[in-house]
Structure formats: C-alpha cells, structure tokens
Design an enzyme around this catalytic site. Structure first.
Site, PDB file in Angstrom:
ATOM      1  N   PHE A 197       0.873  -1.166   0.000  1.00 28.91           N
ATOM      2  CA  PHE A 197       0.000   0.000   0.000  1.00 28.91           C
ATOM      3  C   PHE A 197       0.911   1.216   0.000  1.00 28.91           C
ATOM      4  CE2 PHE A 197      -2.939   3.010   2.103  1.00 28.91           C
ATOM      5  CZ  PHE A 197      -4.170   2.662   1.537  1.00 28.91           C
ATOM      6  N   ALA A 232       4.337  14.099   2.025  1.00 30.20           N
ATOM      7  CA  ALA A 232       2.947  13.723   2.308  1.00 30.20           C
ATOM      8  C   ALA A 232       2.926  12.434   3.113  1.00 30.20           C
ATOM      9  CB  ALA A 232       2.186  13.513   1.003  1.00 30.20           C
ATOM     10  N   ARG A 272      -5.935  -0.546  10.342  1.00 33.22           N
ATOM     11  CA  ARG A 272      -5.641  -0.221  11.746  1.00 33.22           C
ATOM     12  C   ARG A 272      -6.052  -1.330  12.693  1.00 33.22           C
ATOM     13  NH1 ARG A 272      -7.300   5.974  10.480  1.00 33.22           N
ATOM     14  NH2 ARG A 272      -5.199   6.556   9.812  1.00 33.22           N
ATOM     15  N   GLN A 319      12.373  -3.580  31.437  1.00 34.68           N
ATOM     16  CA  GLN A 319      12.668  -3.182  32.820  1.00 34.68           C
ATOM     17  C   GLN A 319      12.766  -4.420  33.725  1.00 34.68           C
ATOM     18  OE1 GLN A 319      13.214   0.020  33.156  1.00 34.68           O
ATOM     19  NE2 GLN A 319      13.790  -0.094  35.316  1.00 34.68           N
ATOM     20  N   GLY A 379      19.341  -5.744  33.127  1.00 30.25           N
ATOM     21  CA  GLY A 379      20.482  -5.733  32.201  1.00 30.25           C
ATOM     22  C   GLY A 379      20.317  -6.725  31.065  1.00 30.25           C
ATOM     23  N   GLU A 399       0.608   3.541   9.851  1.00 27.18           N
ATOM     24  CA  GLU A 399      -0.849   3.540   9.612  1.00 27.18           C
ATOM     25  C   GLU A 399      -1.563   4.554  10.514  1.00 27.18           C
ATOM     26  OE1 GLU A 399      -2.937   0.033   8.522  1.00 27.18           O
ATOM     27  OE2 GLU A 399      -1.107  -0.981   7.900  1.00 27.18           O
ATOM     28  N   SER A 426      -0.157   7.964  16.787  1.00 24.84           N
ATOM     29  CA  SER A 426      -1.100   8.115  17.902  1.00 24.84           C
ATOM     30  C   SER A 426      -1.808   9.461  17.830  1.00 24.84           C
ATOM     31  CB  SER A 426      -0.360   7.995  19.238  1.00 24.84           C
ATOM     32  OG  SER A 426       0.086   6.678  19.426  1.00 24.84           O
TER      33      SER A 426
END
Lengths: 261, 378
Positions: free
Chosen positions: B122, B129, B242, B335, B339, B362, B365
């Site tokens: 797509f 744009a 979406r 987290q 490590g 897509e 947010s």
C-alpha cells in the site's frame, strides 16, 4: 479404502493446572488438545489416502467437548467425525475404551485399517490400540514409522529397540503410530471454517449394544492405587577387560541386582 | 452480548499459535537481524490460507470471519511482529481495499493471486505527504487508454516483496477533495522500480522501501474505486488496516507479558524470585489488564467490520490504545529483565523496538486522536 483413526482429547501437557488439594486436573483452566500421537496417526492416514484414495473417519470416545478435537481432525483432512459420548462411559480404563472403540469400528464397517496413536499423552498406558486389535480379532502392527498399502496387504516399517523392522499384515488390520513417524500438517484456515460448519456424528452406548455396567468405572478392571513420580537412577559402568572376563562380571552384576529386588 | 469466541475463532487461534510457535518464533531473531523475511515462510503462510484469510472462497481465499482474521494477525505477531506486519498490510489493508472498492473484474483478476502467492503493498506516503495526503506529488496523466505515473513514493511496507501495489497518485480534476486516485500497479510494470530500502528501528524483517515511478504506464482499468476517489479509498482501507496493526500490537504486548512472567519467576534477587516483589507484580498486573482491554477494543472493531457497518471510530481507538499498551508492556518487559533486557540474547529488546513502530505507522497516535476527536465533535 476406509481408514478409521482413533483420536483422544487430552490436556495440553505443559499447561495442565492441578487442584493442589485433590490432585485433579482443573478442566476449566487447562487447555485441551488432540493427543499428539493421534495427530501422527491421522497424518499417516491422510498420506495413505493421498496414495490410495478412500475415506477417513475420525472416532473419539470422550465427553461432549471432545467434539473440538474431532473438528480439528476434520480440519486436518478427515472426511467424517464420530463422537462416542455417554455419561455411563466416565471412568473407563484402556480395556473398556478399546472394547467401545471396537464396537464403534464394527458399526462403521467395512474398514481396511484402524490407525491409533501408540499412546496418549495423559494416560500413557499404550494399551488401547493393542487391545482394540484383540477385540476385533485383527492383525496388529505397533510402533509404526512408515506405512504402505498394496493389494490387501499393509507393509510397515516399525521401530524396535536399536533399529527398525519391516513387517507385513493382511488387511483389515490395526496399526499404532509413534511420534517420529511424520510431521502432522497444520489445518488450513479454509478447512477450519469448513470443519466448524460440519456436524459431528454421535454414538451412544445403546448404539453400540453395550450395557452401562459393562463400561465406565464399573466395567473397568483396572484400579489405580496411587500415582507417583518414577525416579530413575541409571549409572553407566564401562568394563575395560578382556571379553570373557567382562562377560563374567556383567553376569555377576546382574545377579547381584536381581538379588536386591 | 457474547464474549465467548466461536469454535472457528478458537481453532484459528490454536492452529495459528502452534504454527507461529513452531515455524516462526524460533527464527524471528534471525529475520530481525538479517532484516529480511524469507520467502519460504511467506509461502507457508499462503499455503495455510493465512495470507488469504480476508479473501472470499470464490476468489480462492479462506474467508475467515473478521475476528478470526484479527486473531490470526495477533498470534503471528506474538511470535514475530515483522511477519505480522507483512501479513496485516497484505490482508487487513490491501485485500480489504480491493474487496471493498474493486470492480468485479479487478477482484477476479487480483484476489486469487493475493490468496495464492502474491504479496500486496500500500503506497500512499511521499517525502512531503504522510498523515496529510494532500501533499502528494506523484502524478498520473491520462494518455490514450493508460495513465502515465511519475514520482517517488517512500516508506512502502512490503515494497521489496510485493507483486501488487495499491498506489496513490494525483489526477487533478480541479476539486482538491478529489485530487487523488488509487491505482493497482503490478510490480513488473515497466517504469516502476524499488529504490532505497530503509534500515529501521523495529519490524526490521518487513521491507520498507522507496518506489520510483518513471513514465510507468498503468491501464485505466487499474483505477481502484474510481478516478478522484483516492482519499475515500485510502481512509476506508486504513480503517481496516488499523485493526490489523492493533492486533499486531496486542501480539507484541502478549509476548512481552509472557516473557515477563517467565523471567520474573526464574530470576532470583535478595533470596526470592523477583515475581515475589510488589514492584514487579504491579507491572505484570497492569500489563495483563491493559492487554485484555486492548484486545476487547480490537475484537469489537473487528466485529463491526465483519457486520459491514462503519467502524472508523472503533478502529482508531483500538489502534491507538493497543499500540500504546504494546509500547508500555514492552518497556516494562525490558525493565523486568534488567540488564539482560538490554541484550540481544533475550527477545524483549526486539519487542521494545517493534512496539515503538506500531505507534507510528498507519496513522500515528496523534492522528488517531485526531480521527477519534473528529468523529466525536463533528
């Protein structure tokens, strides 16, 4: 050709949740699946069908939710699915299960081959396929790796300790298949959709000409006294001696161990 | 109201999960590092009918219900977000676009290929744009029975692997709202070539490329959804896309949660598995709660899509929420791993990189919040 494949719904081995008090499986929290070796059995049947043509009937004895597993068998490629379900069957052992499956096979006859997984992942007795052949009074081939059918004869490569052997049997026969035999196919998305639309046929005790007292807990000769973890302590001993001397020592070790038992 | 999955949906989940665990997950790290999806895997996804899940049976697809398709993307993403990306663009976005806007001839010509062996892409974005398609510079000029396309598209997911591209170009009609047209462009069309391949933060194995059009001639029959209808085609297709991205995000979040649970039970500090510490427990509780909420939003959007009613609002909410949940879950997973989470020996650093991408493509947010607000305030 008509292939009957016996399938069992078992709890997913790694995901079993147990009630810590009673030691029973928590059915609500445990995902169920088709017994792994039954998938190998079905895959073997699918390959035989591809080579020889025919029809595959998947049969299961179990509670109503075992329909899920039968639908999965149809999604993998079985043509027909039959569930033997009856409250009276609860608690049946391998002996009764094989008797019930044998009656179902006769009901679905004529058939050329009954194929089972060699054992279930939950019970692990490995008896049903063998006893089924006895019940049906048919030749049996166990622990099969490869199967070929030609002119009323099945040729099987079967696993034995330290190698394999090739055997033949006249059809109809009963075969048990082990996990190493093949890699079962995944159902395609399309077949899943179709399998979910198809009905699963039902057989009850009365359809098989069996009485409630012949099956279930009452009809089962097996009694489980307790379940415990088997601890295996193996140690390897290498004897670096001349053959004759080593053989003597092996013999004496065996005698010593036998004396302990 | 029924929260129980149907038998089909459950079996799709079991099957795709097992396929993804056995056939994809063991190689996901390798795909990520090589920044390449192997065709061998894509071929298997076609054979299983997973690529063709959106396509009706009459065109050779598997015609899963809308929620089942979403579950399939989610389960693939739980193993490998890149594979899920290729799948989602192919099915939720492109197959949907052709189904919704294609003529009968276009459906008959292209959908069987999309169900069998051809990956779709797509291509809307250009250098100037992205969220705002009015900046599109690529032109399509009528010449005889063909359109001649010129311009450069960027950030085309599946750009390298696709055999068919839904490509948007300017066909000026005077009306700015009808300036764009969607074209079905075959990969081997003379004048079309793949340009630069991007090296990305996450979803590395799904290709992201430039497409360069130099006097690329496309027959006029390949206009998708009518001349000047490009905006409408893009927006409606992205609504469906979406849902796919939301499902992908849930898959990443779920993988992060499962890795966190496993690790926190194994890792011992101060004489106890870290799962015994409230700091870790709260992270895990939040992750699980938010994932469940994201899943319900997404399945609802998918359910509405399946019913054929408008789902713009729900799809944007699902995409927004699920991608942010994925980011948070992956961050907390890193987290919890401490490590180790920073090293490539564990998959959570990949989840973290992959999750970030879902907040961007897509529709970022911010764009989702804009869409949601527009729906509420109009």
């Amino acid at each position: 050709m008509h292939f009957i494949v016996c399938v069992k719904q078992v709890p997913s081995v790694e995901k079993v949740r147990m009630d810590p008090e009673t030691g029973r499986i928590l059915r609500e929290e445990t995902p169920f699946m088709m017994n792994p070796e039954d998938r190998n059995a079905l895959e073997a049947a699918l390959r035989l069908k591809e080579d020889n043509g025919g029809l595959i009937t998947a049969v299961s004895m179990g509670p109503p939710q075992a329909e899920e597993t039968l639908r999965e068998a149809v999604a993998m490629g079985a043509d027909r699915a039959v569930l033997i379900s009856d409250p009276a069957l609860a608690g049946s052992d391998a002996f009764v299960t094989s008797k019930v499956l044998a009656r179902a096979a006769l009901k679905l006859a004529p058939f050329d081959l009954v194929i089972c997984g060699s054992r279930s992942a939950d019970g692990e007795a490995g008896m049903v396929g063998i006893q089924l052949a006895e019940e049906l009074n048919l030749p049996q081939v166990t622990w099969a790796l490869e199967l070929k059918v030609r002119e009323g004869v099945i040729t099987a490569k079967r696993k034995i300790d330290g190698g394999y052997e090739i055997v033949e049997a006249l059809l109809p026969a009963v075969v048990t298949v082990i996990g190493e035999a093949n890699k079962p196919r995944y159902p395609t998305m399309r077949r899943i959709v179709e399998a979910c639309k198809r009905p699963v046929e039902r057989l009850e005790l009365s359809d098989l000409g069996l009485q409630p007292e012949e099956v279930g807990l009452r009809g089962s000769p097996t009694r489980i006294e307790r379940v415990f973890r088997l601890e295996r302590r193996r140690k390897g001993v290498i004897l670096r001696k001349p053959a004759e001397e080593a053989a003597r020592e092996v013999a004496s070790i065996i005698l010593r161990e036998l004396a302990k038992e | 109201m029924d929260f129980e999955l149907t038998e089909e949906q459950k079996m799709v989940r079991r099957t795709v999960r097992e396929f993804a665990e056995k056939e994809i997950a063991p190689r996901a790290k390798d795909y990520d590092e090589r920044e390449e999806l192997p065709w061998e895997l894509i071929k298997k996804l076609f054979e299983q009918g997973i690529m063709g899940s959106m396509i009706p049976v009459e065109y050779g697809g598997s015609e899963l219900d809308s929620v089942s398709q979403t579950i399939a993307v989610e389960e693939v993403a739980r193993a490998c977000a890149s594979t899920a990306m290729t799948l989602s663009i192919h099915s939720s976005l492109c197959s949907y676009a052709i189904l919704k806007f294609g003529s009968e001839e276009q459906k008959e010509k292209y959908l069987p290929r999309l169900a069998k062996d051809t990956v779709a892409a797509f291509s809307l974005t250009e250098a100037e744009a992205g969220s705002d398609p009015s900046g599109i510079k690529t032109t399509a000029k009528m010449d005889g029975d063909e359109y001649v396309l010129n311009g450069t598209k960027i950030f085309v997911t599946n750009g390298e692997d696709a055999g068919l591209i839904i490509l948007f170009a300017r066909t000026d009609t005077g009306d700015p709202r009808r300036a764009l047209t969607a074209f079905l462009v075959e990969k081997d069309t003379p004048g079309l070539r793949v340009g630069k391949k991007e090296r990305k933060l996450g979803v590395r194995a799904a290709s992201l490329t430039e497409l360069i059009l130099e006097n690329c001639r496309v027959p006029k029959e390949n206009v998708l959804g009518g001349v000047g209808e490009g905006y409408k085609v893009a927006l409606a297709s992205l609504d469906s896309g979406r849902i796919g991205i939301a499902a992908q995000a849930i898959g990443i979040a779920q993988a992060s949660l499962e890795a966190s649970i496993k690790h926190s039970k194994e890792r011992v500090q101060f004489g106890s598995p870290i799962a015994g510490f409230q700091a870790i427990q709260w992270m895990i509780a939040d992750m699980a709660t938010e994932i469940e909420a994201a899943r319900l939003l997404t399945y609802k959007a998918a359910y509405l899509r399946g019913r054929g009613v408008r789902f713009t609002l729900e799809a944007s909410m699902a995409k927004l929420y699920a991608s942010e949940v994925a980011m948070k879950a992956a961050r907390n997973a890193v987290q919890i791993f401490g490590g180790y989470g920073l090293t490539r020996d564990y998959p959570v650093e990949r989840f973290f990189r992959d999750a970030k991408c879902t907040e961007i493509y897509e529709g970022t947010s911010e764009i989702q919040r804009m869409v949601i607000a527009n729906q509420l305030l109009r």
